[in-house]
Write a protein that holds these residues in place. Structure first.
Motif, PDB file in Angstrom:
ATOM      1  N   GLY A 185     -25.136  58.369 -54.352  1.00  0.00           N
ATOM      2  CA  GLY A 185     -25.188  57.406 -55.454  1.00  0.00           C
ATOM      3  C   GLY A 185     -25.898  56.130 -55.057  1.00  0.00           C
ATOM      4  O   GLY A 185     -26.683  55.568 -55.840  1.00  0.00           O
ATOM      5  N   LEU A 186     -25.652  55.651 -53.844  1.00  0.00           N
ATOM      6  CA  LEU A 186     -26.334  54.458 -53.347  1.00  0.00           C
ATOM      7  C   LEU A 186     -27.842  54.660 -53.303  1.00  0.00           C
ATOM      8  O   LEU A 186     -28.618  53.786 -53.714  1.00  0.00           O
ATOM      9  CB  LEU A 186     -25.818  54.113 -51.943  1.00  0.00           C
ATOM     10  N   LEU A 187     -28.251  55.812 -52.798  1.00  0.00           N
ATOM     11  CA  LEU A 187     -29.672  56.121 -52.705  1.00  0.00           C
ATOM     12  C   LEU A 187     -30.322  56.111 -54.087  1.00  0.00           C
ATOM     13  O   LEU A 187     -31.395  55.519 -54.287  1.00  0.00           O
ATOM     14  CB  LEU A 187     -29.866  57.489 -52.043  1.00  0.00           C
ATOM     15  N   LEU A 188     -29.666  56.750 -55.055  1.00  0.00           N
ATOM     16  CA  LEU A 188     -30.218  56.829 -56.409  1.00  0.00           C
ATOM     17  C   LEU A 188     -30.325  55.454 -57.070  1.00  0.00           C
ATOM     18  O   LEU A 188     -31.338  55.132 -57.699  1.00  0.00           O
ATOM     19  CB  LEU A 188     -29.350  57.743 -57.279  1.00  0.00           C
ATOM     20  N   THR A 189     -29.280  54.651 -56.937  1.00  0.00           N
ATOM     21  CA  THR A 189     -29.283  53.353 -57.613  1.00  0.00           C
ATOM     22  C   THR A 189     -30.248  52.359 -56.968  1.00  0.00           C
ATOM     23  O   THR A 189     -30.873  51.558 -57.670  1.00  0.00           O
ATOM     24  CB  THR A 189     -27.867  52.753 -57.652  1.00  0.00           C
ATOM     25  N   ILE A 190     -30.376  52.416 -55.658  1.00  0.00           N
ATOM     26  CA  ILE A 190     -31.359  51.563 -54.982  1.00  0.00           C
ATOM     27  C   ILE A 190     -32.759  51.930 -55.444  1.00  0.00           C
ATOM     28  O   ILE A 190     -33.606  51.062 -55.724  1.00  0.00           O
ATOM     29  CB  ILE A 190     -31.231  51.687 -53.450  1.00  0.00           C
TER      30      ILE A 190
END
Length: 211
Positions: free
Chosen positions: A139-144
């Protein structure tokens, strides 16, 4: 109460099945065609409804499951963001608006919470908490990447399309995972992670094809 929960589970399963079947259909038919768009709408309706219903179920007595609740929220983000990203196709859109940033920002905070909660569980020796780390990190990767896209989307060729494909396939992966875990009753860590790994490979294939 238990009878109400049972009814909600049946409704959840029905819309989850609708999402799974229409998702397969939207992948098979030609991208951008009318059948693809119609099946895509059915997929979005099915996944959103199923995920929204799953959240209160995971908070009810004897059915509490923090991880499934978070995965439901993750799926909602993927579907909403995957559809919202289509607005960037319009040449009149000059910048990301408040809704775009709210969707990604909410998921960013949720992802951080998942990673921290997963790390806490692992420190206590609970190996299953690695799932929180895995999906939280994803999720962090996608939102960044979302915020990077918002900043330079005019300069990225077909960026909106690659983003749309990635998010919707991600939501489809969630439906496959739910079928394996809930439908088939296979709850191992591998059954949670493997669909995401295979799905990511498929997403990378499509992004390379779009390039």
């Amino acid at each position: 109460m238990e009878e109400t929960i049972k009814i909600l589970i049946y409704i959840h399963a029905f819309f989850g099945g609708l999402g799974l079947i229409s998702g397969i259909g939207s992948i098979i038919v030609k991208k951008g065609s009318i059948p693809h768009k119609r099946m895509g709408k059915l997929f979005s309706i099915g996944m959103l409804t199923s995920s929204l219903i799953s959240i209160p179920i995971t908070l009810m007595p004897n059915h509490k499951n923090t991880f499934l609740c978070l995965i439901g929220l993750f799926t909602i983000y993927l579907v909403i963001s995957g559809n919202q990203i289509l607005t960037f196709k319009s040449k009149s859109k000059l910048s990301a608006n408040g809704l775009d940033k709210t969707i990604s920002g909410s998921m960013l905070l949720l992802s951080i919470a998942m990673v921290l909660f997963g790390a806490y569980g692992l420190l206590l020796g609970k190996t299953t908490f690695i799932l929180f780390m895995f999906f939280g990190g994803f999720g962090l990767l996608l939102t960044i990447k979302d915020f990077m896209f918002y900043k330079n989307f005019k300069e990225i060729k077909n960026g909106w399309l690659r983003n749309h494909v990635g998010k919707m396939i991600g939501a489809f992966i969630a439906s496959i995972t739910a079928f394996i875990v809930a439908g088939l009753g296979i709850g191992s860590i591998l059954s949670w992670i493997l669909p995401s790994i295979l799905g990511t490979i498929y997403i990378l294939y499509w992004k390379r094809k779009l390039n």
